[in-house]
Write an enzyme that holds these catalytic residues in place. Structure first.
Site, mmCIF file in Angstrom:
data_model
loop_
_atom_site.group_PDB
_atom_site.id
_atom_site.type_symbol
_atom_site.label_atom_id
_atom_site.label_comp_id
_atom_site.label_asym_id
_atom_site.label_seq_id
_atom_site.Cartn_x
_atom_site.Cartn_y
_atom_site.Cartn_z
ATOM 1 C CG ASP A 9 -2.022 -1.394 1.153
ATOM 2 O OD1 ASP A 9 -2.385 -1.500 0.334
ATOM 3 O OD2 ASP A 9 -2.393 -1.846 2.468
ATOM 4 C CE LYS A 69 2.437 -2.499 -4.417
ATOM 5 N NZ LYS A 69 2.165 -2.071 -2.794
ATOM 6 N N GLY A 70 0.068 1.641 -7.167
ATOM 7 C CA GLY A 70 -1.039 1.503 -8.391
ATOM 8 C C GLY A 70 -0.777 2.997 -8.851
ATOM 9 C CG ASN A 109 -2.581 -10.949 -2.237
ATOM 10 O OD1 ASN A 109 -2.704 -10.718 -3.453
ATOM 11 N ND2 ASN A 109 -1.676 -11.316 -1.495
ATOM 12 N N GLY A 142 -4.602 -4.493 -3.635
ATOM 13 C CA GLY A 142 -5.633 -3.223 -4.093
ATOM 14 C C GLY A 142 -4.743 -2.184 -4.261
ATOM 15 C CB THR A 175 -7.900 -5.948 -0.939
ATOM 16 O OG1 THR A 175 -7.245 -5.546 -1.826
ATOM 17 C CG2 THR A 175 -8.718 -7.195 -0.857
HETATM 18 P P1 GDP Z 1 -0.704 0.226 -3.472
HETATM 19 O O1 GDP Z 1 -1.294 -0.961 -3.026
HETATM 20 O O2 GDP Z 1 0.845 0.210 -3.301
HETATM 21 O O3 GDP Z 1 -1.289 0.301 -4.935
HETATM 22 O O4 GDP Z 1 -1.229 1.364 -2.788
HETATM 23 P P2 GDP Z 1 -2.718 1.355 -2.201
HETATM 24 O O5 GDP Z 1 -3.690 1.718 -3.358
HETATM 25 O O6 GDP Z 1 -3.535 0.484 -1.526
HETATM 26 O O7 GDP Z 1 -2.782 2.730 -1.150
HETATM 27 C C1 GDP Z 1 -2.243 3.809 -1.323
HETATM 28 C C2 GDP Z 1 -3.369 4.886 -1.072
HETATM 29 O O8 GDP Z 1 -2.779 6.200 -0.935
HETATM 30 C C3 GDP Z 1 -4.455 4.927 -2.082
HETATM 31 O O9 GDP Z 1 -5.738 5.318 -1.534
HETATM 32 C C4 GDP Z 1 -4.210 6.101 -2.921
HETATM 33 O O10 GDP Z 1 -5.199 6.855 -3.749
HETATM 34 C C5 GDP Z 1 -3.325 7.023 -1.945
HETATM 35 N N1 GDP Z 1 -2.204 7.921 -2.433
HETATM 36 C C6 GDP Z 1 -1.326 7.556 -3.163
HETATM 37 N N2 GDP Z 1 -0.310 8.455 -3.510
HETATM 38 C C7 GDP Z 1 -0.669 9.312 -2.298
HETATM 39 C C8 GDP Z 1 -0.130 10.762 -2.013
HETATM 40 O O11 GDP Z 1 0.912 11.067 -2.524
HETATM 41 N N3 GDP Z 1 -0.754 11.468 -1.298
HETATM 42 C C9 GDP Z 1 -1.894 11.039 -0.637
HETATM 43 N N4 GDP Z 1 -2.591 11.755 0.096
HETATM 44 N N5 GDP Z 1 -2.664 9.637 -1.027
HETATM 45 C C10 GDP Z 1 -1.846 9.048 -2.133
HETATM 46 P P1 IMO Z 2 -0.927 -4.316 -2.236
HETATM 47 O O1 IMO Z 2 -0.279 -4.777 -3.502
HETATM 48 C C1 IMO Z 2 -1.052 -4.799 2.193
HETATM 49 C C2 IMO Z 2 -1.122 -8.592 4.014
HETATM 50 C C3 IMO Z 2 -2.304 -9.195 4.628
HETATM 51 C C4 IMO Z 2 -1.686 -10.078 5.673
HETATM 52 C C5 IMO Z 2 -0.485 -10.789 4.733
HETATM 53 C C6 IMO Z 2 -0.953 -12.045 4.161
HETATM 54 O O2 IMO Z 2 -2.161 -3.615 -2.245
HETATM 55 O O3 IMO Z 2 0.183 -3.311 -1.446
HETATM 56 P P2 IMO Z 2 -2.413 -12.864 2.251
HETATM 57 O O4 IMO Z 2 -4.051 -12.632 1.898
HETATM 58 O O5 IMO Z 2 -1.605 -12.281 1.081
HETATM 59 O O6 IMO Z 2 -2.054 -14.553 2.541
HETATM 60 O O7 IMO Z 2 -2.222 -11.917 3.464
HETATM 61 O O8 IMO Z 2 -0.260 -9.893 3.796
HETATM 62 N N1 IMO Z 2 -1.361 -8.277 2.381
HETATM 63 C C7 IMO Z 2 -1.288 -6.835 1.884
HETATM 64 N N2 IMO Z 2 -1.122 -5.865 2.924
HETATM 65 N N3 IMO Z 2 -1.155 -4.449 0.745
HETATM 66 C C8 IMO Z 2 -1.407 -5.706 -0.016
HETATM 67 O O9 IMO Z 2 -1.456 -5.554 -1.476
HETATM 68 C C9 IMO Z 2 -1.317 -6.833 0.601
HETATM 69 N N4 IMO Z 2 -1.563 -8.158 0.452
HETATM 70 C C10 IMO Z 2 -1.437 -8.915 1.330
HETATM 71 O O10 IMO Z 2 -2.876 -8.044 5.162
HETATM 72 O O11 IMO Z 2 -1.119 -9.300 6.602
HETATM 73 MG MG MG Z 3 -2.982 -1.794 -1.815
#
Ligand code: GDP
Ligand code: IMO
Ligand code: MG
Length: 428
Positions: A13, A16-17, A38, A40, A300
């Site tokens: 989180d 990356k997206g 898993n 998001g 997620t």
């Molecule tokens: P990922 O799993 O690495 O793709 O990250 P996620 O999407 O799960 O979580 C990142 C969250 O932070 C999302 O809600 C994005 O929209 C938000 N986000 C990403 N970059 C920034 C930033 O620079 N500032 C803020 N405030 N939010 C961000």
């Molecule tokens: P993105 O790509 C954050 C965490 C789960 C749990 C552990 C194992 O959005 O960064 P699993 O279901 O993979 O066997 O769970 O990994 N986990 C994540 N935490 N971001 C994710 O993906 C995750 N995918 C799995 O919360 O601790």
């Molecule tokens: Mg994520």
């Protein structure tokens, strides 16, 4: 021409997206190499927000190829649902989405097993997403998995599913008292997804080989993060795949000699979802504020993410493990208004300071973080696109982080939207 790997540097989180979507504008192929639904990955543009779980984050750029590699575990139901949602928003997938015929499939019994282990066994609760990721990878390694290519041959698929069904039915009943649906029902459901998926299935290794040979720009998309890597993360509180950069080679069938660049995505503070050690975790008002301002809820599962200060031990570990050439620092804007910002530079355990990540879960869970303090800034950094416009203290914080992790920041993100980004260097 470059093949770049984008990897999460913390516990997932990191944003990356957003970053992959942004970089995708200048690439030809975006290819996911591990994990499953898993993940998001959130992408925001034109005041809209999309969360992708399985489909690569390049999908919103019309002419880009998006590959789901052999290293990914594919839940057909989740895939078909995500495809439907994208098509509903007008995204054309045909000819652009390519699914590896060597990827393993997540079956309903994997989810049952995942949830059963989490709630009813003697093992520690990991706090998984409950999506069947671990059991599916376990079957892959045990050579019991069902692969995407098996969907092409109904007789082979039926035979392979039968063997799995008989085993899983006994195991799940005896361990967790769970009954599986009828065999025919499970097979029919799988066959129903087959119709939708079949035309997207291909030998993606050949596609990658040809794209590399043609000098195309390729982004390999990692899911999760370095500290969730099954080998290098905070085991056993990890996911079940290699999220580190090496996973891109095995998960896409790309030779290591063809990877030119590794880009790490890292948050200006730290979050974690689920259980497990988190040395710089905050359980005070500062932690609450990070979660609130940063909207730290899982993309997620919607679970609240645990929050803490930036951990330079984690960051340095990730830089070395992944061979990171450059970093992208995200969510700097979330730190706006903090009087003091702390950065963890080492772990103290039984009088000894560890500058590097220890393997032992007991040390990871019981160490004390060693902090350095930084003076915060009161100005808003939201949406800033020009590095020079950042407040002085924000620039000082960023340059000290860069020194601590011995790596330059190529981009700095100041908001969730594509536009809210400071580009200091281009990737290619
Ligand atoms: P990922 O799993 O690495 O793709 O990250 P996620 O999407 O799960 O979580 C990142 C969250 O932070 C999302 O809600 C994005 O929209 C938000 N986000 C990403 N970059 C920034 C930033 O620079 N500032 C803020 N405030 N939010 C961000
Ligand atoms: P993105 O790509 C954050 C965490 C789960 C749990 C552990 C194992 O959005 O960064 P699993 O279901 O993979 O066997 O769970 O990994 N986990 C994540 N935490 N971001 C994710 O993906 C995750 N995918 C799995 O919360 O601790
Ligand atoms: Mg994520």
């Amino acid at each position: 021409m470059p093949v770049a790997v984008v990897v999460g540097m913390q516990w997932g989180d990191e944003g990356k997206g957003k970053i992959i979507d942004l970089l995708a504008e200048n690439v030809d192929v975006v290819a996911r190499y591990q994990g499953g639904h898993n993940a998001g990955h959130t992408i925001c543009f034109n005041e809209k927000q999309f969360v992708l779980h399985l489909i690569p984050s390049g999908i919103f750029h019309k002419d880009k190829l998006c590959v789901i590699g052999n290293g990914v575990v594919v839940d057909p139901q989740a895939l078909v649902e995500e495809m439907r949602q994208l098509e509903e928003t007008g995204i054309d997938l045909e000819g652009r989405l390519l699914i590896s015929d060597r990827a393993n499939i997540i079956m309903p019994y994997h989810g049952t097993s995942d949830k059963g282990r989490e709630s009813g066994s003697g093992f520690e609760k990991i706090g998984t997403t409950g999506r069947g990721i671990g059991p599916s990878y376990a079957d892959k390694i045990a050579r019991a998995g069902i692969r995407v290519c098996d969907l092409r041959d109904e007789a082979y698929l039926t035979e392979r599913l039968r063997a799995n069904y008989e085993e899983k039915q006994k195991v799940l009943k005896s361990l967790y008292g769970t009954e599986l649906p009828e065999f025919k029902e499970m097979l029919d459901e799988l066959m129903s997804y087959r119709e939708t998926i079949l035309k997207y299935i291909t030998d993606t290794h050949i596609l990658m080989r040809d794209q590399i040979a043609q000098g195309k720009n390729i982004l390999c998309e990692g899911a999760q993060g370095t500290m969730l890597d099954v080998d290098h993360g905070t085991y056993p509180f990890v996911t079940s795949s290699n999220s580190t950069a090496g996973g891109a080679c095995t998960g896409l069938g790309i030779p290591p000699t063809k990877v030119n660049k590794v880009l790490g995505v890292i948050k200006a503070y730290t979050t974690r979802v689920g259980e497990g050690p988190f040395p710089s975790e905050l359980s005070d008002a500062d932690g609450e504020r990070l979660g609130k301002v940063g909207h730290e809820f899982g993309a997620t599962t919607g679970r609240q993410r645990r929050c803490g200060w930036f951990d330079a031990v984690v960051a340095r570990y990730g830089v070395h493990l992944n061979g990171v050439d450059a970093l992208v620092l995200t969510k700097v804007d979330v730190l706006d208004g903090f009087k003091t910002i702390k950065v963890c530079t080492g772990y103290k355990y039984k009088g000894k300071v560890f500058p590097d990540m220890p393997a032992d879960p007991v040390i990871q869970a019981n160490c004390e973080p060693v902090y350095v303090d930084f003076e915060g800034w009161s100005e808003s950094t939201v949406g800033i696109q020009d590095y020079d416009k950042l407040p002085k203290n924000a620039k000082d914080y960023i340059s000290r982080l860069s020194e601590l992790v011995e790596t330059p920041f190529m981009m700095i993100s100041t908001g969730p939207d594509r536009e809210q980004t400071i580009q200091r260097e281009s990737l290619f």
